[in-house]
Design a protein around this motif. Structure first.
Motif, PDB file in Angstrom:
ATOM      1  N   PRO A   1      -4.530   0.688   1.428  1.00  0.00           N
ATOM      2  CA  PRO A   1      -4.184  -0.232   2.516  1.00  0.00           C
ATOM      3  C   PRO A   1      -4.246  -1.705   2.103  1.00  0.00           C
ATOM      4  N   VAL A   2      -5.177  -2.040   1.203  1.00  0.00           N
ATOM      5  CA  VAL A   2      -5.234  -3.411   0.689  1.00  0.00           C
ATOM      6  C   VAL A   2      -3.957  -3.717  -0.095  1.00  0.00           C
ATOM      7  N   SER A   3      -3.554  -2.765  -0.947  1.00  0.00           N
ATOM      8  CA  SER A   3      -2.332  -2.959  -1.734  1.00  0.00           C
ATOM      9  C   SER A   3      -1.113  -3.135  -0.841  1.00  0.00           C
ATOM     10  N   VAL A   4      -1.035  -2.383   0.233  1.00  0.00           N
ATOM     11  CA  VAL A   4       0.092  -2.486   1.163  1.00  0.00           C
ATOM     12  C   VAL A   4       0.236  -3.926   1.661  1.00  0.00           C
ATOM     13  N   HIS A   5      -0.893  -4.586   1.870  1.00  0.00           N
ATOM     14  CA  HIS A   5      -0.864  -5.953   2.403  1.00  0.00           C
ATOM     15  C   HIS A   5      -0.604  -6.997   1.326  1.00  0.00           C
ATOM     16  N   ILE A   6      -1.110  -6.780   0.115  1.00  0.00           N
ATOM     17  CA  ILE A   6      -1.020  -7.855  -0.875  1.00  0.00           C
ATOM     18  C   ILE A   6       0.082  -7.673  -1.916  1.00  0.00           C
TER      19      ILE A   6
END
Length: 222
Positions: A196-201
């Motif tokens: 989920p962090v990767s999805v945002h950044i």
């Protein structure tokens, strides 16, 4: 496992799926289950491992769109030269094939003009580990090396890295923990929290970092 991760890359792939799809190295059918949406007239699952084919057939029997799905045991060379598809998929498969350039050349011949070839593969050879070797990976890819593997008849549309947070975790593991095989807890933590962090950044980073590379090509029109 890895539901968030599969949903993330599937969102990038789905717009390029045509009416007739060839999935090379379909395994037990987890990606077929994820991607075959009912909008396809034909979905051919090609898998060379007979044991996996049996598991794949069982999964297909329970698929809501099973009427469109076919299962064939073999490799791409076993297909008739007259076969044509709108999309050819290699989802975590191309790294298992020693002759990747000849493989993509064969895929290109099977595509209709305007069709798409899609490859999802592990990124960065410096991350290559005993685990990669143990599961039959010949290599990991950079954007440059993956792009170079495609034949001239395929025009590159998009090539990006995905999962920047996962890349940082993998790099830390290589330097500090030096584990060759991830544990189930590590996989769960990565999927639940890091993806989920990767999805945002990833978008903010311009898809320049990630532990997976996604390439999408279009077959040249006549």
């Amino acid at each position: 496992l890895a539901r968030n991760w599969k949903a993330y890359w599937a969102d990038k792939v789905l717009p390029y799926l045509g009416a007739e799809v060839l999935e090379v190295g379909a395994g037990t059918g987890s990606n077929t289950e994820l991607l075959c949406s009912g909008r396809q007239n034909r979905w051919l699952c090609l898998e060379p491992d007979g044991i996996l084919v049996r598991a794949l057939q069982t999964r297909v029997e329970n698929h809501p769109h099973r009427a469109a799905i076919q299962v064939q045991c073999g490799m791409i060379g076993a297909l008739a030269v007259t076969e044509r598809f709108d999309t050819v998929l290699y989802m975590d498969v191309l790294e298992h094939i020693e002759g990747d350039r000849s493989e993509l050349a064969a895929a290109g011949k099977l595509l209709r003009p305007g069709g798409h070839c899609i490859v999802l593969a592990p990124a960065h050879q410096w991350l290559y580990s005993p685990f990669d070797r143990s599961i039959g990976h010949f290599r990991r890819y950079s954007k440059a090396s993956l792009a170079a593997a495609a034949p001239r008849c395929l025009e590159l549309q998009r090539i990006v890295y995905l999962d920047s947070a996962g890349l940082l975790a993998s790099a830390a593991n290589k330097v500090c923990l030096r584990q060759s095989v991830p544990t189930a807890k590590q996989i769960t933590f990565w999927d639940r929290w890091l993806v989920p962090v990767s999805v945002h950044i990833d978008k903010g980073l311009g898809f320049r970092l990630g532990k997976t590379v996604l390439g999408i090509w279009t077959k040249e029109r006549d």
